[in-house]
Design a protein around this motif. Structure first.
Motif, PDB file in Angstrom:
ATOM      1  N   SER A 184       0.833  -1.197   0.000  1.00  0.00           N
ATOM      2  CA  SER A 184       0.000   0.000   0.000  1.00  0.00           C
ATOM      3  C   SER A 184       0.870   1.251   0.000  1.00  0.00           C
ATOM      4  N   LEU A 185       0.269   2.386  -0.312  1.00  0.00           N
ATOM      5  CA  LEU A 185       0.990   3.648  -0.266  1.00  0.00           C
ATOM      6  C   LEU A 185       1.501   3.912   1.146  1.00  0.00           C
ATOM      7  N   GLU A 186       0.718   3.562   2.128  1.00  0.00           N
ATOM      8  CA  GLU A 186       1.122   3.748   3.523  1.00  0.00           C
ATOM      9  C   GLU A 186       2.384   2.947   3.834  1.00  0.00           C
ATOM     10  N   GLU A 187       2.485   1.747   3.319  1.00  0.00           N
ATOM     11  CA  GLU A 187       3.672   0.906   3.541  1.00  0.00           C
ATOM     12  C   GLU A 187       4.898   1.490   2.835  1.00  0.00           C
ATOM     13  N   LEU A 188       4.696   2.054   1.644  1.00  0.00           N
ATOM     14  CA  LEU A 188       5.808   2.675   0.921  1.00  0.00           C
ATOM     15  C   LEU A 188       6.339   3.894   1.683  1.00  0.00           C
ATOM     16  N   VAL A 189       5.424   4.683   2.208  1.00  0.00           N
ATOM     17  CA  VAL A 189       5.828   5.873   2.961  1.00  0.00           C
ATOM     18  C   VAL A 189       6.559   5.478   4.242  1.00  0.00           C
ATOM     19  N   LYS A 190       6.094   4.413   4.888  1.00  0.00           N
ATOM     20  CA  LYS A 190       6.754   3.932   6.102  1.00  0.00           C
ATOM     21  C   LYS A 190       8.185   3.488   5.799  1.00  0.00           C
ATOM     22  N   GLU A 191       8.366   2.794   4.681  1.00  0.00           N
ATOM     23  CA  GLU A 191       9.711   2.373   4.276  1.00  0.00           C
ATOM     24  C   GLU A 191      10.581   3.586   3.967  1.00  0.00           C
ATOM     25  N   LYS A 192       9.987   4.583   3.322  1.00  0.00           N
ATOM     26  CA  LYS A 192      10.719   5.808   3.012  1.00  0.00           C
ATOM     27  C   LYS A 192      11.230   6.469   4.288  1.00  0.00           C
ATOM     28  N   GLU A 193      10.413   6.501   5.313  1.00  0.00           N
ATOM     29  CA  GLU A 193      10.811   7.126   6.574  1.00  0.00           C
ATOM     30  C   GLU A 193      11.990   6.397   7.209  1.00  0.00           C
ATOM     31  N   LEU A 194      12.003   5.070   7.121  1.00  0.00           N
ATOM     32  CA  LEU A 194      13.130   4.295   7.647  1.00  0.00           C
ATOM     33  C   LEU A 194      14.418   4.625   6.892  1.00  0.00           C
ATOM     34  N   ILE A 195      14.287   4.787   5.584  1.00  0.00           N
ATOM     35  CA  ILE A 195      15.454   5.118   4.761  1.00  0.00           C
ATOM     36  C   ILE A 195      15.985   6.505   5.109  1.00  0.00           C
ATOM     37  N   LEU A 196      15.087   7.466   5.270  1.00  0.00           N
ATOM     38  CA  LEU A 196      15.497   8.826   5.612  1.00  0.00           C
ATOM     39  C   LEU A 196      16.166   8.890   6.981  1.00  0.00           C
ATOM     40  N   ASP A 197      15.713   8.039   7.891  1.00  0.00           N
ATOM     41  CA  ASP A 197      16.340   7.988   9.206  1.00  0.00           C
ATOM     42  C   ASP A 197      17.809   7.583   9.085  1.00  0.00           C
ATOM     43  N   GLU A 198      18.089   6.608   8.220  1.00  0.00           N
ATOM     44  CA  GLU A 198      19.479   6.194   7.993  1.00  0.00           C
ATOM     45  C   GLU A 198      20.272   7.301   7.300  1.00  0.00           C
ATOM     46  N   ILE A 199      19.655   7.968   6.344  1.00  0.00           N
ATOM     47  CA  ILE A 199      20.344   9.034   5.609  1.00  0.00           C
ATOM     48  C   ILE A 199      20.683  10.192   6.531  1.00  0.00           C
ATOM     49  N   TYR A 200      19.785  10.523   7.457  1.00  0.00           N
ATOM     50  CA  TYR A 200      20.070  11.587   8.423  1.00  0.00           C
ATOM     51  C   TYR A 200      21.335  11.239   9.215  1.00  0.00           C
ATOM     52  N   SER A 201      21.431   9.994   9.670  1.00  0.00           N
ATOM     53  CA  SER A 201      22.617   9.580  10.434  1.00  0.00           C
ATOM     54  C   SER A 201      23.871   9.635   9.569  1.00  0.00           C
ATOM     55  N   PHE A 202      23.754   9.202   8.323  1.00  0.00           N
ATOM     56  CA  PHE A 202      24.891   9.246   7.401  1.00  0.00           C
ATOM     57  C   PHE A 202      25.375  10.682   7.208  1.00  0.00           C
ATOM     58  N   LEU A 203      24.451  11.603   7.025  1.00  0.00           N
ATOM     59  CA  LEU A 203      24.816  13.002   6.832  1.00  0.00           C
ATOM     60  C   LEU A 203      25.373  13.620   8.115  1.00  0.00           C
ATOM     61  N   ALA A 204      24.792  13.258   9.260  1.00  0.00           N
ATOM     62  CA  ALA A 204      25.269  13.801  10.536  1.00  0.00           C
ATOM     63  C   ALA A 204      26.704  13.371  10.817  1.00  0.00           C
ATOM     64  N   VAL A 205      27.033  12.109  10.520  1.00  0.00           N
ATOM     65  CA  VAL A 205      28.402  11.624  10.697  1.00  0.00           C
ATOM     66  C   VAL A 205      29.342  12.352   9.728  1.00  0.00           C
ATOM     67  N   SER A 206      28.903  12.511   8.489  1.00  0.00           N
ATOM     68  CA  SER A 206      29.770  13.047   7.436  1.00  0.00           C
ATOM     69  C   SER A 206      29.939  14.558   7.505  1.00  0.00           C
ATOM     70  N   LEU A 207      28.892  15.268   7.938  1.00  0.00           N
ATOM     71  CA  LEU A 207      28.910  16.729   7.889  1.00  0.00           C
ATOM     72  C   LEU A 207      28.759  17.394   9.251  1.00  0.00           C
ATOM     73  N   GLY A 208      28.336  16.618  10.242  1.00  0.00           N
ATOM     74  CA  GLY A 208      27.991  17.185  11.536  1.00  0.00           C
ATOM     75  C   GLY A 208      26.486  17.385  11.626  1.00  0.00           C
ATOM     76  N   GLU A 209      25.960  17.332  12.836  1.00  0.00           N
ATOM     77  CA  GLU A 209      24.520  17.532  13.008  1.00  0.00           C
ATOM     78  C   GLU A 209      24.232  19.025  13.174  1.00  0.00           C
ATOM     79  N   PRO A 210      23.286  19.555  12.423  1.00  0.00           N
ATOM     80  CA  PRO A 210      22.992  20.999  12.498  1.00  0.00           C
ATOM     81  C   PRO A 210      22.510  21.400  13.887  1.00  0.00           C
ATOM     82  N   PRO A 211      22.934  22.576  14.359  1.00  0.00           N
ATOM     83  CA  PRO A 211      22.508  23.036  15.684  1.00  0.00           C
ATOM     84  C   PRO A 211      21.052  23.483  15.685  1.00  0.00           C
ATOM     85  N   LYS A 212      20.393  23.256  16.816  1.00  0.00           N
ATOM     86  CA  LYS A 212      19.018  23.739  16.987  1.00  0.00           C
ATOM     87  C   LYS A 212      19.014  25.188  17.480  1.00  0.00           C
TER      88      LYS A 212
END
Length: 444
Positions: free
Chosen positions: A194-222
């Motif tokens: 379903s579309l809902e399942e695709l979006v859920k998978e997308k969110e899992l992928i983005l979670d990994e990408i955020y970590s990859f970018l944070a390690v590589s570039l640093g985590e942006p300050p709040k």
């Protein structure tokens, strides 16, 4: 299909002998085409002196990354900030905007993979998406979307790191991850997810990408403490300020006041119409890329008007054409290739766009112009390649070069005529993703 005959080869060889190119041949093979055809006379006419010259300070350096569009925009902002707060050579963080652009482009790609989930894998649009899931390059409106959502920070808060200044490996891995994600999402769709399942998978992928970018570039300050000492020695601290608060308080430019003006003299883009490009963007629900196409003389008048009021101009061009990177000269006559080879290589601006010979590759800043009886003959360009090229990092662009290879400027709407303002209200004509006006500024 017709092959090259041996008789043709014999004719070509005899014609080559009659052209008397042996001296040029030796020089080109020893020194390269540009050095062998360098036009000294043209270079001596290119004087870095301008009747209108906005002093903008030390030139920044994007190094081995395609962040020119960010540098050009943030340079415009820092010019205002330096002037308003009496600061010397203050710089804003390009790594901060780089991080958010990478994350948002990843989401933009994944959303488009979901959107095209029922297209054949070899359809032109799917192949287009997969060829470059994301890259360093961008457009003015894309940075506007980032700033409106995330704000900006001073460079000392999130400084350059290895992979913000040398992005090849980061891009390679991120694109591999995004293509892997495309495989997962399309296979899930093939298995009737379903579309809902695709979006859920997308969110899992983005979670990994955020970590990859944070390690590589640093985590942006709040939030952060903004501290600086002005040119008079006065110390200022603004504690616990957020990136959006910082932009609003210290830059304060209303980004909605600025629009992209282009010159694309092709038959499919009539003047005084607006255009956008499908599948071009970064922030979902952000600002759409939108251009107003005008004749070149109109584009230049708008740029001059903004410069005359003391404001620099973001612009996009094809910087690699007829330019000397070491001397910082952008001049149609700087290399005398046609006369040297006795071969014509010229295309008109329209022909070059239609036949894939030119498009916007680089964004920089106009910070001056030399006017003779109100007419420009050369322009001062603030680049982002450090202080070694050109005159301490500043380039000179002849007016003829600007006519031929400049495609875009960003202008405050107050300089537009009423006709142009009405044209801006038109529904944009949607261009195909591979249209030359869909190119991104990325030059290193």
């Amino acid at each position: 299909m017709r092959e090259i005959s041996l008789d043709n080869i014999e004719k070509y060889s005899k014609n080559y002998e009659t052209r008397n190119l042996k001296t040029l041949q030796n020089s080109v093979q020893k020194n390269g085409i540009n050095n062998a055809t360098f036009n000294t006379k043209a270079s001596t006419l290119d004087q870095h002196i301008y009747s209108l010259d906005i002093k903008t300070g030390k030139v920044s350096n994007q190094k081995q990354s395609g962040r020119c569009w960010m540098f050009a925009a943030l340079n415009n902002f820092r010019h205002k900030l330096n002037k308003d707060f009496n600061i010397l050579d203050f710089e804003l963080s390009q790594t901060y905007t780089f991080f958010w652009d990478k994350l948002e482009k990843s989401n933009y790609f994944l959303e488009n993979i979901i959107k095209t989930k029922d297209e054949d894998i070899d359809s032109r649009i799917v192949r287009f998406l997969l060829t470059t899931p994301q890259q360093d390059g961008g457009q003015w409106d894309m940075l506007v979307s980032i700033i409106k959502k995330y704000g900006i920070v001073p460079k000392y808060v999130m400084p350059d790191v290895f992979h913000s200044t040398s992005s090849v490996k980061l891009n390679s891995l991120l694109n591999k991850k995004l293509r892997q994600a495309a495989v997962k999402l399309r296979k899930l769709n093939e298995n009737k997810a379903s579309l809902e399942e695709l979006v859920k998978e997308k969110e899992l992928i983005l979670d990994e990408i955020y970590s990859f970018l944070a390690v590589s570039l640093g985590e942006p300050p709040k939030s952060f403490d903004f501290e600086f000492e002005d040119k008079d020695g006065k110390f200022v601290r603004d504690a616990n300020i957020t990136p959006k608060e910082f932009y609003d308080k210290y830059v304060g430019i209303d980004l909605d006041d600025y629009v992209s003006i282009i010159n694309a003299p092709t038959k499919d883009k009539p003047y005084y119409n607006t255009f956008t490009v499908s599948y071009l963007g970064n922030v979902i629900s952000g600002r759409d890329v939108k251009y107003l196409n005008v004749p070149m003389d109109v584009l230049k008048k708008l740029a001059i008007s903004q410069l005359q009021d003391g404001y620099t101009v973001w612009f996009g061009c094809d910087v690699g054409q007829s330019s000397d990177r070491v001397l910082g000269l952008m001049d149609l006559d700087i290399f005398d290739i046609n006369n040297s080879y006795n071969i014509n290589f010229d295309l008109t601006k329209e022909e070059a766009l239609d036949y894939c010979d030119s498009l916007m590759t680089h964004a920089m800043v106009l910070s001056g112009v030399n006017l003779v009886d109100g007419v420009a003959n050369r322009w001062k360009v603030e680049n982002s390649w450090g202080e070694e090229p050109g005159k301490k990092g500043y380039f000179l662009m002849t007016d003829a070069w600007m006519d031929r290879y400049t495609y875009q400027v960003v202008i405050n709407k107050k300089y537009l005529t009423e006709e142009m303002k009405k044209s801006l209200e038109k529904e944009p004509i949607v261009l195909k993703p591979w249209d030359p006006m869909g190119s991104l500024a990325f030059m290193k």
